[in-house]
Design an enzyme around this catalytic site. Structure first.
Site, mmCIF file in Angstrom:
data_model
loop_
_atom_site.group_PDB
_atom_site.id
_atom_site.type_symbol
_atom_site.label_atom_id
_atom_site.label_comp_id
_atom_site.label_asym_id
_atom_site.label_seq_id
_atom_site.Cartn_x
_atom_site.Cartn_y
_atom_site.Cartn_z
ATOM 1 C CB CYS A 116 34.792 15.348 61.256
ATOM 2 S SG CYS A 116 33.493 15.413 62.506
ATOM 3 C CE1 TYR A 142 8.338 29.932 70.451
ATOM 4 C CE2 TYR A 142 8.845 32.091 71.399
ATOM 5 C CZ TYR A 142 8.234 31.311 70.423
ATOM 6 O OH TYR A 142 7.509 31.919 69.420
ATOM 7 C CD GLU A 185 9.065 24.050 74.944
ATOM 8 O OE1 GLU A 185 8.959 23.346 73.921
ATOM 9 O OE2 GLU A 185 9.734 25.100 74.988
ATOM 10 C CG ASP A 242 16.064 30.506 75.292
ATOM 11 O OD1 ASP A 242 16.631 30.629 74.178
ATOM 12 O OD2 ASP A 242 16.500 29.763 76.191
ATOM 13 C CB CYS A 280 20.816 29.249 69.811
ATOM 14 S SG CYS A 280 19.320 28.592 69.023
#
Length: 442
Positions: free
Chosen positions: A73, A306, A327, A372, A399
Site C-alpha cells: 500500500c 487562502y 479564497e 494558510d 502543511c
C-alpha cells in the site's frame, strides 16, 4: 553501467520529506522513500538519483505493529514503527530541515491525540487484482498508478470504513467492471466515505455514465451492521479521463449530503467535496494552537488568506472587530459564508478570488494576517504584496515545511523574525505534518 542493473545498499542519510540516500562507490544516490538503516535494492535512474525496488533488510527503527498492507500500500510511510518512534523520527527530519535552512534548533513537536482510526475521509479506487481478475477496491500500490490494494485492515480509519469498503467490493465483484483508464470502459470508479466524530457517515459511489442498476446496492448499504449511522448516500457520475472525482452529476439517493463538526464552540457544515482537515481530533488541537498563538485580537481587523471553507477565519475571527477571508475556490467560499451565517458571525465576510489579484487593490486595512496556503506555498507573485500590509504579526499555517521555509526566508529578508514555531502531527503514519509560525516585525 549495464542498463537495468540493480544495486544493493544501506540508507545512511535521510531528509524531509521522505528522502533517503545510499552511498554507492563515489556517488550519493538520492531516492524517494525508505528509512534510515534499511538495506534496499535499488536501480539508478541518473548518476545521483535512483528508485528503491524493495527492502532487503529492515531498519533497527522498525519496531512497531506491522500493517498487513505495509509492503504494497502506498497510503502510509511509517507503519512499521511504534508511534513514539515515528514521532521522534519525524521530529529529527524537521529539526534537520529548519536548522540547515533557517538556523533554528530544537523545534517543538506535538504528536497527534490519536494515531489509529483518525481519518475522517477516505477516497478508495476501483480496479482489478490483475488483468481481468477479481475486483479490488482500496488505495493505490506503491509507485503503481494502475494497481490498487484491497485495504481490508487499514488501521488509520475507523472500522466502519473497512466494513463499508469490504461490503462494496464484495457486492460488485463479478457484477460490474472497474473503469479502465486507458480503454475508457467499465462502470466503477471511486468510493468516497466521510465520518464525523458523532459517527454520522456519508457514502458516495462514483461511477461512469454507463447504464447500470445500483438500487439493490444502495438499499443493502442502508442496512449494513456498523457502529455509526449512514445519514447520506450519494451517487456521482463522472466520465472524466482524470483519476479524480469530478462531480459531473450528483444524485442524492438517501438522507443528506453533508455532515457537521463542532470546534471551539462553532458548528461547521461539511459538504461532500468540502475541504476539511482529515484528522478532526488533531484539527481541534491545531485551531486552538493557532488561536492561542495569535492571542487577543479584539478590536482588530483580521485578514485570512487562502481561507478555504473559512474554519480558521471564524474560529479566530469570531472575537475580532472584523474578519475577512479570501479564497479562490467558489464552492469553499459558499460553504464558508453558509457556516458564518449558521454561527451568527456578522463580523466575518469572504471574498471569492485569487489572493494575488484581490490583495492588489484591497480596500481593507488588517491588523493581523493569517496565511494558510496549499502545499505549493504562497504564490511568488503575491508574497511581496502580502508583506506590504506591514502588520505587526503574521500567522503562517503550513502543511508543507519545504515551501514554508522558502517563504519564511522572504519574510525574514523583509524585517520579520520568527517568534513562535510549532509542528503538529496532523497525519500520523505519513511524513506529512502541520506547522504553525508566528512572525513579528523586528
Amino acid at each position: 553501467m549495464r542498463k537495468n542493473k540493480t544495486i544493493e545498499g544501506i540508507i545512511s542519510e535521510v531528509d524531509f520529506p521522505n528522502k533517503s540516500y545510499v552511498v554507492e562507490k563515489e556517488d550519493k544516490i538520492a531516492m524517494k522513500g525508505g528509512l534510515l538503516g534499511q538495506k534496499v535494492e535499488f536501480k539508478k535512474t541518473r548518476k545521483t538519483k535512483g528508485n528503491i525496488l524493495r527492502v532487503l533488510e529492515r531498519s533497527h527503527l522498525e519496531d512497531g505493529e506491522f500493517c498487513p498492507h505495509l509492503e504494497e500500500c502506498g497510503g502510509c510511510t511509517y507503519q512499521s514503527m511504534t508511534y513514539e518512534r515515528e514521532s521522534k523520527y519525524k521530529k529529527m527530519l524537521i529539526d534537520k530541515l529548519f536548522e540547515e535552512e533557517l538556523n533554528i534548533k530544537g523545534v517543538e513537536y506535538l504528536p497527534s491525540p490519536f494515531y489509529k482510526g483518525y481519518r475522517n475521509k477516505m477516497e478508495y479506487t476501483f480496479s482489478d487484482e490483475y488483468k481481468d481478475g477479481p475486483l479490488s477496491l482500496g488505495l493505490h500500490k506503491k509507485n503503481r498508478f494502475y494497481e490498487v490494494v484491497n485495504t481490508d485492515h487499514c488501521n488509520i480509519v475507523h472500522e466502519d470504513f473497512n466494513k463499508i469498503r469490504a461490503f462494496t467490493r464484495d457486492y460488485f465483484d463479478g457484477k460490474l467492471k472497474p473503469y479502465h483508464k486507458i480503454r475508457h470502459t467499465g462502470h466503477l470508479r471511486h468510493l468516497l466515505i466521510r465520518r464525523n466524530l458523532e459517527g454520522e457517515i456519508l457514502v458516495n459511489l462514483v461511477t461512469t455514465w454507463a447504464e447500470a442498476d445500483y438500487r439493490e446496492y444502495f438499499d443493502k448499504l442502508q442496512n449494513l451492521p456498523i457502529e455509526g449511522e449512514i445519514v447520506g448516500i450519494i451517487h456521482t457520475l463522472n466520465d472524466s479521463s482524470a483519476d479524480a472525482i469530478i462531480p459531473e452529476k450528483t444524485e442524492l439517493i438517501y438522507g443528506r449530503d453533508y455532515l457537521t463538526e463542532k470546534i471551539e464552540g462553532l458548528e461547521f457544515k461539511i459538504s461532500l467535496y468540502s475541504f476539511f482537515q482529515t484528522n478532526t481530533h488533531s484539527a481541534k488541537v491545531l485551531y486552538k494552537l493557532a488561536k492561542d498563538t495569535i492571542g487577543n485580537i479584539e478590536d482588530m481587523n483580521l485578514l485570512d488568506l487562502y481561507s478555504g471553507t473559512g474554519t480558521i477565519t471564524q474560529i479566530i475571527g469570531q472575537k475580532s472587530k472584523r474578519a475577512l477571508g479570501i479564497e479562490i475556490v467558489e464552492e469553499a467560499v459558499e460553504s464558508a459564508r453558509e457556516n458564518a451565517k449558521m454561527n451568527g458571525l456578522n463580523n466575518v465576510q469572504f471574498i471569492c478570488g485569487d489572493v494575488f489579484e484581490e490583495t492588489k487593490n484591497l480596500d481593507y486595512k488588517p491588523d493581523v494576517v493569517i496565511i494558510d496556503p496549499p502545499r505549493e506555498g504562497i504564490n511568488p507573485r503575491a508574497i511581496d504584496k502580502i508583506i506590504d500590509f506591514a502588520v505587526e504579526n503574521y500567522l503562517y499555517i503550513s502543511c508543507n515545511p519545504i515551501t514554508l521555509v522558502r517563504d519564511l526566508k522572504i519574510f525574514m529578508e523583509r524585517g520579520y523574525k520568527i517568534k513562535e514555531l510549532k509542528i503538529l502531527d496532523q497525519f500520523p503514519r505519513t511524513y506529512h505534518v502541520e506547522t504553525v509560525v508566528l512572525m513579528s516585525r523586528e
